[in-house]
Design a protein around this motif. Sequence first.
Motif, PDB file in Angstrom:
ATOM      1  N   LYS A 173       0.830  -1.195   0.000  1.00  0.00           N
ATOM      2  CA  LYS A 173       0.000   0.000   0.000  1.00  0.00           C
ATOM      3  C   LYS A 173       0.868   1.249   0.000  1.00  0.00           C
ATOM      4  N   GLU A 174       0.538   2.176  -0.880  1.00  0.00           N
ATOM      5  CA  GLU A 174       1.308   3.405  -0.992  1.00  0.00           C
ATOM      6  C   GLU A 174       0.951   4.353   0.152  1.00  0.00           C
ATOM      7  N   TRP A 175       1.996   4.966   0.719  1.00  0.00           N
ATOM      8  CA  TRP A 175       1.790   5.865   1.861  1.00  0.00           C
ATOM      9  C   TRP A 175       1.565   7.285   1.372  1.00  0.00           C
ATOM     10  N   PHE A 176       0.591   7.958   1.984  1.00  0.00           N
ATOM     11  CA  PHE A 176       0.305   9.348   1.675  1.00  0.00           C
ATOM     12  C   PHE A 176       0.340  10.152   2.969  1.00  0.00           C
ATOM     13  N   PRO A 177       0.881  11.362   2.945  1.00  0.00           N
ATOM     14  CA  PRO A 177       0.886  12.181   4.163  1.00  0.00           C
ATOM     15  C   PRO A 177      -0.527  12.595   4.531  1.00  0.00           C
ATOM     16  N   PRO A 178      -0.772  12.824   5.816  1.00  0.00           N
ATOM     17  CA  PRO A 178      -2.122  13.251   6.216  1.00  0.00           C
ATOM     18  C   PRO A 178      -2.438  14.637   5.667  1.00  0.00           C
ATOM     19  N   PRO A 179      -3.681  14.933   5.426  1.00  0.00           N
ATOM     20  CA  PRO A 179      -4.050  16.243   4.873  1.00  0.00           C
ATOM     21  C   PRO A 179      -3.802  17.353   5.891  1.00  0.00           C
ATOM     22  N   ASP A 180      -3.664  18.568   5.370  1.00  0.00           N
ATOM     23  CA  ASP A 180      -3.381  19.720   6.220  1.00  0.00           C
ATOM     24  C   ASP A 180      -4.282  20.891   5.787  1.00  0.00           C
ATOM     25  N   PRO A 181      -5.552  20.841   6.173  1.00  0.00           N
ATOM     26  CA  PRO A 181      -6.458  21.933   5.759  1.00  0.00           C
ATOM     27  C   PRO A 181      -6.120  23.259   6.433  1.00  0.00           C
ATOM     28  N   GLU A 182      -5.550  23.215   7.652  1.00  0.00           N
ATOM     29  CA  GLU A 182      -5.212  24.454   8.349  1.00  0.00           C
ATOM     30  C   GLU A 182      -4.143  25.243   7.587  1.00  0.00           C
ATOM     31  N   PHE A 183      -3.178  24.530   7.024  1.00  0.00           N
ATOM     32  CA  PHE A 183      -2.137  25.226   6.271  1.00  0.00           C
ATOM     33  C   PHE A 183      -2.714  25.906   5.037  1.00  0.00           C
ATOM     34  N   CYS A 184      -3.700  25.305   4.418  1.00  0.00           N
ATOM     35  CA  CYS A 184      -4.360  25.950   3.270  1.00  0.00           C
ATOM     36  C   CYS A 184      -5.034  27.246   3.689  1.00  0.00           C
ATOM     37  N   ILE A 185      -5.607  27.244   4.894  1.00  0.00           N
ATOM     38  CA  ILE A 185      -6.215  28.475   5.407  1.00  0.00           C
ATOM     39  C   ILE A 185      -5.149  29.532   5.667  1.00  0.00           C
ATOM     40  N   TYR A 186      -4.008  29.089   6.201  1.00  0.00           N
ATOM     41  CA  TYR A 186      -2.904  30.021   6.448  1.00  0.00           C
ATOM     42  C   TYR A 186      -2.445  30.677   5.142  1.00  0.00           C
ATOM     43  N   VAL A 187      -2.328  29.899   4.108  1.00  0.00           N
ATOM     44  CA  VAL A 187      -1.876  30.436   2.814  1.00  0.00           C
ATOM     45  C   VAL A 187      -2.882  31.448   2.285  1.00  0.00           C
ATOM     46  N   TYR A 188      -4.144  31.151   2.421  1.00  0.00           N
ATOM     47  CA  TYR A 188      -5.173  32.078   1.940  1.00  0.00           C
ATOM     48  C   TYR A 188      -5.134  33.391   2.721  1.00  0.00           C
ATOM     49  N   GLU A 189      -5.050  33.312   4.032  1.00  0.00           N
ATOM     50  CA  GLU A 189      -5.040  34.521   4.851  1.00  0.00           C
ATOM     51  C   GLU A 189      -3.778  35.352   4.625  1.00  0.00           C
ATOM     52  N   ALA A 190      -2.621  34.666   4.529  1.00  0.00           N
ATOM     53  CA  ALA A 190      -1.368  35.399   4.294  1.00  0.00           C
ATOM     54  C   ALA A 190      -1.369  36.065   2.929  1.00  0.00           C
ATOM     55  N   THR A 191      -1.881  35.399   1.931  1.00  0.00           N
ATOM     56  CA  THR A 191      -1.944  35.987   0.596  1.00  0.00           C
ATOM     57  C   THR A 191      -2.857  37.211   0.573  1.00  0.00           C
ATOM     58  N   LYS A 192      -3.967  37.121   1.275  1.00  0.00           N
ATOM     59  CA  LYS A 192      -4.929  38.220   1.278  1.00  0.00           C
ATOM     60  C   LYS A 192      -4.423  39.437   2.040  1.00  0.00           C
ATOM     61  N   SER A 193      -3.649  39.224   3.124  1.00  0.00           N
ATOM     62  CA  SER A 193      -3.254  40.345   3.978  1.00  0.00           C
ATOM     63  C   SER A 193      -1.871  40.894   3.668  1.00  0.00           C
ATOM     64  N   VAL A 219      -0.112  10.907  18.953  1.00  0.00           N
ATOM     65  CA  VAL A 219      -1.073   9.878  19.359  1.00  0.00           C
ATOM     66  C   VAL A 219      -2.387  10.040  18.602  1.00  0.00           C
ATOM     67  N   GLN A 220      -2.805  11.266  18.418  1.00  0.00           N
ATOM     68  CA  GLN A 220      -4.058  11.520  17.718  1.00  0.00           C
ATOM     69  C   GLN A 220      -3.989  11.070  16.257  1.00  0.00           C
ATOM     70  N   LEU A 221      -2.889  11.381  15.594  1.00  0.00           N
ATOM     71  CA  LEU A 221      -2.735  11.032  14.179  1.00  0.00           C
ATOM     72  C   LEU A 221      -2.171   9.636  13.966  1.00  0.00           C
ATOM     73  N   LYS A 222      -1.648   9.017  15.052  1.00  0.00           N
ATOM     74  CA  LYS A 222      -1.019   7.690  14.969  1.00  0.00           C
ATOM     75  C   LYS A 222       0.130   7.710  13.958  1.00  0.00           C
ATOM     76  N   SER A 223       0.904   8.758  14.025  1.00  0.00           N
ATOM     77  CA  SER A 223       2.024   8.916  13.099  1.00  0.00           C
ATOM     78  C   SER A 223       3.010   9.911  13.683  1.00  0.00           C
ATOM     79  N   ASN A 224       4.283   9.747  13.306  1.00  0.00           N
ATOM     80  CA  ASN A 224       5.308  10.719  13.686  1.00  0.00           C
ATOM     81  C   ASN A 224       5.353  11.915  12.737  1.00  0.00           C
ATOM     82  N   VAL A 225       4.640  11.816  11.639  1.00  0.00           N
ATOM     83  CA  VAL A 225       4.560  12.912  10.673  1.00  0.00           C
ATOM     84  C   VAL A 225       3.366  13.786  11.045  1.00  0.00           C
ATOM     85  N   ILE A 226       3.649  15.022  11.419  1.00  0.00           N
ATOM     86  CA  ILE A 226       2.598  15.935  11.854  1.00  0.00           C
ATOM     87  C   ILE A 226       2.513  17.092  10.863  1.00  0.00           C
ATOM     88  N   PRO A 227       1.366  17.348  10.301  1.00  0.00           N
ATOM     89  CA  PRO A 227       1.220  18.524   9.424  1.00  0.00           C
ATOM     90  C   PRO A 227       1.492  19.807  10.204  1.00  0.00           C
TER      91      PRO A 227
END
Length: 254
Positions: free
Chosen positions: A95-115, A160-168
């Motif tokens: 099974k191919e591994w994919f990083p967990p999604p990061d919707p908060e970072f997308c919000i950060y990019v939108y807010e930083a671009t706008k301001s 523990v919440q994400l069950k992974s050492n990779v944290i967005p």
Amino acid sequence: MDDKSSDVGYGRSISSSSSLRRGSREKTNFCISTGFGSPTEERTEPASGRNTVASKSATKEKGPRKGRGKKEEEKLKEEEEVLAAPKLTGESSDKEWFPPPDPEFCIYVYEATKSILPITNVKEQIEVLAKYVAEKMGAKIAKDKLPDFSWELHISELKVQLKSNVIPIGYIKKGIFYHRALLFKALADKIGLGCSLVRGEYGRAWNEVKLVNESRKGLTGGLPLPEVYIVDLMFHPGALLKLQSREADLYRFL
């Protein structure tokens, strides 16, 4: 005389036939006593002997074949258990591994671009972005309060919440030097603001930017060289510390 001769001839024929019968009986008795039989018997007896030898060899071969079969079955069972282990745990090596999604970072990019993009001055863009990153990572921290900043517990809870050492990066709400420097670099790249990410020791990391001294723009003799500054994201968010200064060294090293 004729009758006598016929009788004699008849007696001779009887005696000859009886002698032949006796001879055949003696031959058969001799064959029986000596163990030699007729050609048909000679052919059948060694055939039965061969069959007995073949059956003995077959029984001998069956033993090790059975043993080998058990060993092969045990090996097959072990291989099946090894192959079935990932299926029981819900893990698959293919099974191919994919990083967990990061919707908060997308919000950060939108807010930083706008301001920040509407700002024309590069220095002001850096200051505003630094303050924005500090707010998202736990706000301003005093130097004497840094040991009490419980960022390690927050990071372990996220693992523990994400069950992974990779944290967005968007999940982190309490970050120190290298968390904030990473977020600043990611947002600066998104809005086209030039900076570099430098990794130090003992969990230290910082961002370096190059700015031209505005006081020297009007001087003749060519454009002045840009100077390197370190962006403060911890103690005084938005402050620019000139490289190799005392303040910059205190920020970079323990």
